[in-house]
Design a protein around this motif. Structure first.
Motif, PDB file in Angstrom:
ATOM      1  N   MET A 213       1.289  -1.193   0.199  1.00 24.36           N
ATOM      2  CA  MET A 213      -0.111  -0.117  -0.056  1.00 24.36           C
ATOM      3  C   MET A 213       0.888   1.662   0.179  1.00 24.36           C
ATOM      4  O   MET A 213       0.447   2.230  -0.662  1.00 24.36           O
ATOM      5  CB  MET A 213      -0.976   0.081   1.348  1.00 24.36           C
ATOM      6  CG  MET A 213      -2.062  -1.235   0.951  1.00 24.36           C
ATOM      7  SD  MET A 213      -3.236  -1.566   2.766  1.00 24.36           S
ATOM      8  CE  MET A 213      -3.885   0.549   3.061  1.00 24.36           C
ATOM      9  N   ALA A 214       2.191   1.477   0.973  1.00 21.69           N
ATOM     10  CA  ALA A 214       3.051   2.117   0.907  1.00 21.69           C
ATOM     11  C   ALA A 214       3.557   2.102  -0.891  1.00 21.69           C
ATOM     12  O   ALA A 214       3.807   3.588  -1.245  1.00 21.69           O
ATOM     13  CB  ALA A 214       4.031   2.073   1.818  1.00 21.69           C
ATOM     14  N   ILE A 215       4.375   1.038  -1.492  1.00 23.82           N
ATOM     15  CA  ILE A 215       5.417   1.565  -2.484  1.00 23.82           C
ATOM     16  C   ILE A 215       3.503   1.993  -3.419  1.00 23.82           C
ATOM     17  O   ILE A 215       3.814   3.162  -4.353  1.00 23.82           O
ATOM     18  CB  ILE A 215       5.470  -0.135  -2.800  1.00 23.82           C
ATOM     19  CG1 ILE A 215       5.984  -0.493  -1.993  1.00 23.82           C
ATOM     20  CG2 ILE A 215       5.283   0.606  -4.341  1.00 23.82           C
ATOM     21  CD1 ILE A 215       6.492  -1.418  -2.382  1.00 23.82           C
ATOM     22  N   ALA A 216       2.096   1.761  -3.780  1.00 24.79           N
ATOM     23  CA  ALA A 216       1.455   2.690  -4.543  1.00 24.79           C
ATOM     24  C   ALA A 216       0.823   3.634  -4.554  1.00 24.79           C
ATOM     25  O   ALA A 216       0.635   4.355  -5.653  1.00 24.79           O
ATOM     26  CB  ALA A 216       0.122   1.475  -4.263  1.00 24.79           C
ATOM     27  N   ASN A 217       1.334   4.046  -2.944  1.00 27.66           N
ATOM     28  CA  ASN A 217       1.059   5.442  -2.328  1.00 27.66           C
ATOM     29  C   ASN A 217       2.882   6.281  -2.581  1.00 27.66           C
ATOM     30  O   ASN A 217       2.254   7.902  -2.992  1.00 27.66           O
ATOM     31  CB  ASN A 217       0.727   5.357  -1.525  1.00 27.66           C
ATOM     32  CG  ASN A 217      -0.075   7.100  -0.849  1.00 27.66           C
ATOM     33  OD1 ASN A 217      -0.327   7.667  -1.311  1.00 27.66           O
ATOM     34  ND2 ASN A 217      -0.175   7.151   0.249  1.00 27.66           N
ATOM     35  N   TYR A 218       3.739   5.727  -2.988  1.00 25.77           N
ATOM     36  CA  TYR A 218       4.415   6.959  -3.893  1.00 25.77           C
ATOM     37  C   TYR A 218       4.523   8.225  -4.765  1.00 25.77           C
ATOM     38  O   TYR A 218       4.925   8.807  -4.078  1.00 25.77           O
ATOM     39  CB  TYR A 218       6.040   5.683  -3.834  1.00 25.77           C
ATOM     40  CG  TYR A 218       7.252   6.457  -4.116  1.00 25.77           C
ATOM     41  CD1 TYR A 218       7.927   7.456  -2.820  1.00 25.77           C
ATOM     42  CD2 TYR A 218       7.639   6.840  -5.158  1.00 25.77           C
ATOM     43  CE1 TYR A 218       9.346   8.523  -2.618  1.00 25.77           C
ATOM     44  CE2 TYR A 218       8.956   7.085  -5.353  1.00 25.77           C
ATOM     45  CZ  TYR A 218       9.173   7.804  -4.587  1.00 25.77           C
ATOM     46  OH  TYR A 218      10.701   8.284  -4.474  1.00 25.77           O
ATOM     47  N   PRO A 219       4.020   7.681  -5.476  1.00 24.93           N
ATOM     48  CA  PRO A 219       3.879   8.117  -6.814  1.00 24.93           C
ATOM     49  C   PRO A 219       2.741   9.627  -6.694  1.00 24.93           C
ATOM     50  O   PRO A 219       2.457  10.727  -6.936  1.00 24.93           O
ATOM     51  CB  PRO A 219       3.114   7.472  -8.074  1.00 24.93           C
ATOM     52  CG  PRO A 219       3.401   6.312  -7.683  1.00 24.93           C
ATOM     53  CD  PRO A 219       3.858   6.159  -6.133  1.00 24.93           C
ATOM     54  N   ASN A 220       1.905   9.258  -5.519  1.00 23.09           N
ATOM     55  CA  ASN A 220       0.768  10.727  -5.192  1.00 23.09           C
ATOM     56  C   ASN A 220       1.996  11.369  -4.407  1.00 23.09           C
ATOM     57  O   ASN A 220       1.353  12.238  -3.616  1.00 23.09           O
ATOM     58  CB  ASN A 220       0.039   9.765  -4.334  1.00 23.09           C
ATOM     59  CG  ASN A 220      -0.612   8.718  -4.570  1.00 23.09           C
ATOM     60  OD1 ASN A 220      -1.110   8.528  -6.035  1.00 23.09           O
ATOM     61  ND2 ASN A 220      -1.287   7.040  -4.301  1.00 23.09           N
ATOM     62  N   ARG A 221       3.292  11.326  -4.282  1.00 18.67           N
ATOM     63  CA  ARG A 221       3.188  12.857  -3.146  1.00 18.67           C
ATOM     64  C   ARG A 221       3.013  13.936  -3.902  1.00 18.67           C
ATOM     65  O   ARG A 221       3.436  14.116  -4.851  1.00 18.67           O
ATOM     66  CB  ARG A 221       4.941  12.728  -3.164  1.00 18.67           C
ATOM     67  CG  ARG A 221       5.770  11.965  -1.825  1.00 18.67           C
ATOM     68  CD  ARG A 221       7.030  11.528  -1.819  1.00 18.67           C
ATOM     69  NE  ARG A 221       7.767  10.516  -0.511  1.00 18.67           N
ATOM     70  CZ  ARG A 221       8.673  10.481  -0.852  1.00 18.67           C
ATOM     71  NH1 ARG A 221       9.737  11.359  -1.293  1.00 18.67           N
ATOM     72  NH2 ARG A 221       9.110   9.512   0.299  1.00 18.67           N
ATOM     73  N   GLY A 222       3.072  14.441  -2.627  1.00 20.48           N
ATOM     74  CA  GLY A 222       3.275  16.103  -3.343  1.00 20.48           C
ATOM     75  C   GLY A 222       4.589  16.845  -3.304  1.00 20.48           C
ATOM     76  O   GLY A 222       5.306  15.921  -2.636  1.00 20.48           O
ATOM     77  N   PRO A 223       4.202  17.906  -2.206  1.00 18.14           N
ATOM     78  CA  PRO A 223       6.069  18.562  -2.002  1.00 18.14           C
ATOM     79  C   PRO A 223       6.495  18.210  -1.017  1.00 18.14           C
ATOM     80  O   PRO A 223       4.948  17.388  -0.047  1.00 18.14           O
ATOM     81  CB  PRO A 223       5.682  20.421  -1.829  1.00 18.14           C
ATOM     82  CG  PRO A 223       4.027  20.464  -2.056  1.00 18.14           C
ATOM     83  CD  PRO A 223       3.476  19.198  -2.530  1.00 18.14           C
ATOM     84  N   ILE A 224       7.501  17.784  -1.103  1.00 11.10           N
ATOM     85  CA  ILE A 224       7.820  17.807   0.396  1.00 11.10           C
ATOM     86  C   ILE A 224       8.694  18.290   1.463  1.00 11.10           C
ATOM     87  O   ILE A 224       9.378  19.347   1.075  1.00 11.10           O
ATOM     88  CB  ILE A 224       8.626  15.880   0.645  1.00 11.10           C
ATOM     89  CG1 ILE A 224      10.146  16.451   0.171  1.00 11.10           C
ATOM     90  CG2 ILE A 224       8.255  15.017   0.126  1.00 11.10           C
ATOM     91  CD1 ILE A 224      10.583  14.593  -0.382  1.00 11.10           C
ATOM     92  N   HIS A 225       9.399  17.684   3.375  1.00  8.53           N
ATOM     93  CA  HIS A 225       9.420  19.010   4.058  1.00  8.53           C
ATOM     94  C   HIS A 225      10.713  18.137   5.218  1.00  8.53           C
ATOM     95  O   HIS A 225       9.700  18.056   5.836  1.00  8.53           O
ATOM     96  CB  HIS A 225       8.970  20.208   4.117  1.00  8.53           C
ATOM     97  CG  HIS A 225       9.578  21.387   5.025  1.00  8.53           C
ATOM     98  ND1 HIS A 225      10.043  22.582   4.389  1.00  8.53           N
ATOM     99  CD2 HIS A 225      10.736  20.977   6.340  1.00  8.53           C
ATOM    100  CE1 HIS A 225      10.739  23.202   5.902  1.00  8.53           C
ATOM    101  NE2 HIS A 225      11.040  22.091   6.114  1.00  8.53           N
TER     102      HIS A 225
END
Ligand code: BF8
Ligand code: SF4
Length: 692
Positions: free
Chosen positions: A390-402
């Motif tokens: 589930m985490a891997i599938a969510n990786y492409p959904n990242r927005g800006p990171i800080h």
């Protein structure tokens, strides 16, 4: 100095001493996102409830005893301030005992499933520990199969919760003097669930209306945690996942990786997180992460789950209690996996503002806004893999990171067994060198700095102040829970910290080969401190019981009922305990007196609440020195002991850290002698250490 922030918005610098937290709080403001820190500014603690002056046990109330002569007033039923405060306190103890012990019960259930061959992925990892535990329980081991012994140990552990007769078996691990004292006072706990139930009954409307008697039942109930549920939890975790020995890792939000799938485990039980460790190292899943555009899978922990997998697998800790929201705020967390305890409901709505998938896993703990993937020890590896996917599938959904760039090296994973071993090897393990050092005055005393973060005081400040001041004054420090993480974030669990220790402490730590601040684990592992103190007391030369020792327990930033349960069982075991923040019985002079003078007379230990750090530290030293004087030990004199050179131990750690970059040091054993110990550094040691 009043460290309790009650008057409106505190300046940013007063919110935390951790630069990573300050950076993230500024970022939260920029993004217009609220956190526990900002909510605390907007909501002051209720001044009536805070001090124990509010009773809401029946619907003739809630009754609040306030104003002038509040202590002369009563509730509708006639309950006075001491009863109201004591009753509330006892219920807090029961709540804490229930939480730790229910966790312990789950560990026993897992061990039972393992013994019956019903829990794929788990096994008895530390057979030596299993044999030692069987020994404590009077279970025969000779010529028996491991799983047969494990099944009997699990059933014996489960009996401790509801046995109709007898006493909790681990109380026999206390000193003979302590056992006799408990028995004489009627304080020996009988069964864990029974003690919790009895406190709930006694504090029901119209039952036990004598503060002294109520508080006595709280003492007995707390012992069902320290010498019951929590101790069982520690032991069974060691059996299943290995008894910790020191290893190096890193701490703080900077352990999150901008180019990897970040999975955070938050909560308390090691069962699922241990499986997530395996899943995060699975080449097949790593390849899937790479196919999704990430460089790999990065697992990190928050709260006590962090401590559980840090000290056994070297998994880095992203932070302590007040870091949970800040981790989500980085925008870099693909999944935050939670089980039980210390999980803020705020994570639900917060995660929805980011791509972070909040995943609840315990049937006991659901959160609106989270996805529920129920953990079941009978199919744990599949569940762990499902979560990582589930985490891997969510990786492409990242927005800006800080991600704030703060990460400190640390050494963690000291168990009672390892400390024995360090002081004499496999065959002559003892606490003799430490006792001798305390007797000679090289080590002034011992302090446990434990417990939570609390947004009402500056995050980590009290904890770090105490650690810093203690070691400078030659007091050896052990840490657990969020206090351990706080100490680590401030650099006090790094080998370099030896330079901040007083000369006597430094000399001894170099000779024994341990650092001045020892990470003993999670909050249930406070039971390890009970075991250490008991051994120090029985080793000889420092009296006969815990209340003879120059030792104190501190919980500067306590927050929850579990902390109250811990403080109470240490007091009931003979330790002087000091909490910060504020006193939940402050409104009652009588309840306060009973828990200080009263308990000291009764059990030799007590529980004080001192919000000011300077006063807290001064009182701790005063208590240590008074015990030294009572033992007729030489008064502490730091001028007697000179500086010494680096020990081979610290030289080896420095060399090791210098030669490896931060990624590779994670999970590495720090001391060659740790070879042969029982836990998994990720490269297959065998276990051959004798248990004490
Ligand atoms: O049991 S120290 S905030 S995480 S209660 Fe919670 Fe307090 Fe942290 Fe672990 Ni312990
Ligand atoms: Fe008031 Fe007594 Fe009821 Fe408590 S139990 S709410 S003090 S009437």
């Amino acid at each position: 100095m009043d460290d309790v922030k009650k008057d409106g918005a505190a300046p940013a610098a007063a919110k935390s001493i951790d630069p990573a937290a300050l950076e993230m709080l500024a970022y939260a403001d920029e993004c217009g996102i609220e956190t526990a820190f900002s909510r605390a500014d907007a909501m002051k603690p209720c001044p009536i409830g805070e001090t124990g002056a509010c009773c809401r046990i029946c619907s003739m109330g809630p009754c609040r005893l306030v104003g002038k002569n509040a202590e002369e007033k009563t509730g509708i039923c006639g309950a006075d301030m001491s009863t109201i405060a004591a009753r509330h306190f006892a219920r807090q103890v029961a709540g804490g005992v229930a939480a730790h012990s229910d966790h312990g019960r789950d560990m026993a259930m897992t061990l039972r499933a393992v013994a019956k061959g019903e829990a794929a992925g788990y096994k008895v990892k530390d057979e030596q520990k299993l044999m030692a535990v069987a020994g404590y329980m009077g279970i025969a081991t000779a010529g028996r199969e491991v799983n047969e012994i494990a099944l009997e140990v699990a059933d014996k552990a489960l009996e401790q919760f509801g046995q109709p007769h007898g006493e909790i078996i681990y109380t026999r691990r206390a000193t003979p003097k302590r056992q006799a004292r408990w028995r004489e006072l009627g304080l020996t706990p009988r069964a864990i669930d029974r003690e919790v139930t009895e406190v709930m009954h006694r504090t029901h409307e119209g039952v036990d209306l004598d503060a002294e008697n109520i508080l006595k039942s709280a003492l007995r109930c707390s012992l069902a945690d320290g010498w019951g549920g929590a101790m069982l939890s520690t032991d069974i975790s060691d059996i299943l996942f290995g008894t910790p020995s020191p290893l190096s890792s890193e701490v703080n939000l900077g352990v999150l990786k901008d180019d990897q799938v970040n999975v955070i485990v938050h909560g308390h039980e090691p069962t699922l997180s241990a499986m997530l460790v395996e899943a995060s190292r699975d080449p097949e899943l790593i390849a899937e992460a790479q196919a999704a555009g990430a460089k790999g899978i990065n697992l990190a922990g928050i709260c006590c789950t962090a401590n559980e997998i840090l000290m056994r697998y070297g998994i880095p800790a992203a932070g302590n209690f007040l870091h949970q929201e800040l981790a989500v705020l980085t925008g870099a967390v693909e999944a935050m996996v939670v089980d039980v305890q210390c999980i803020m409901q705020a994570l639900g709505p917060l995660a929805q503002r980011f791509h972070t998938q909040l995943i609840t896993t315990s049937p006991k703990a659901k959160i609106p806004g989270a996805v529920h993937v129920e953990f079941d020890e009978h199919r744990a590896p599949e569940t762990a893999r499902e979560i990582v996917r589930m985490a891997i599938a969510n990786y492409p959904n990242r927005g800006p990171i800080h991600i704030p760039d703060y990460h400190e090296p640390l050494v963690a994973g000291f168990s009672h067994e390892y400390l024995n071993y360090m002081q004499g090897g496999f065959h002559r393990g003892s606490f003799r060198p430490l006792n001798d050092a305390v007797i000679a005055g090289r080590v002034r005393g011992l302090a446990g700095v434990v417990g939570c973060n609390n947004v009402r005081v500056t995050q980590d400040e009290g904890i770090v102040e105490m650690i810093k001041r203690f070691i400078a004054q030659d007091v050896m420090v052990v840490v657990t829970g969020c206090a351990a993480t706080a100490g680590a974030k401030a650099g006090y669990l790094s080998p370099e910290i030896l330079d901040s220790a007083g000369p006597g402490l430094r000399e001894v730590m170099e000779a024994i080969g341990i650092p001045p601040v020892l990470h003993l684990g999670s909050c249930v592992d406070n039971s390890r401190i009970l075991t250490v103190l008991t051994q120090v007391a029985t080793e000889g030369g420092l009296g006969e019981d815990i209340d003879d020792l120059p030792a104190v327990g501190l919980c500067p930033e306590w927050m929850c009922e579990k902390a109250i349960a811990i403080g109470t069982y240490f007091a009931a075991s003979g330790a002087h305990v000091i909490f910060g923040v504020s006193s939940p019985v402050k409104a009652s002079t009588e309840a306060t007196r009973l828990m200080t003078e009263g308990w000291e007379q009764l059990v030799g230990g007590d529980l004080e609440f001192i919000p000011d750090w300077d006063e807290m530290f001064a009182r701790a030293l005063e208590l240590i020195d008074a015990k030294r004087a009572a033992l007729k030990l030489p008064a502490y004199d730091p001028t007697q002991f000179g500086d010494s050179g680096d020990s081979p131990y610290f030289a080896a750690i420095r060399e090791y850290l210098a030669a490896h970059d931060e990624v590779e040091t994670v999970g590495s054993p720090v001391y060659p002698l740790a070879e042969g110990h029982s836990h998994d550094h990720g490269h297959g040691h065998t276990h051959d250490e004798g248990d004490a």
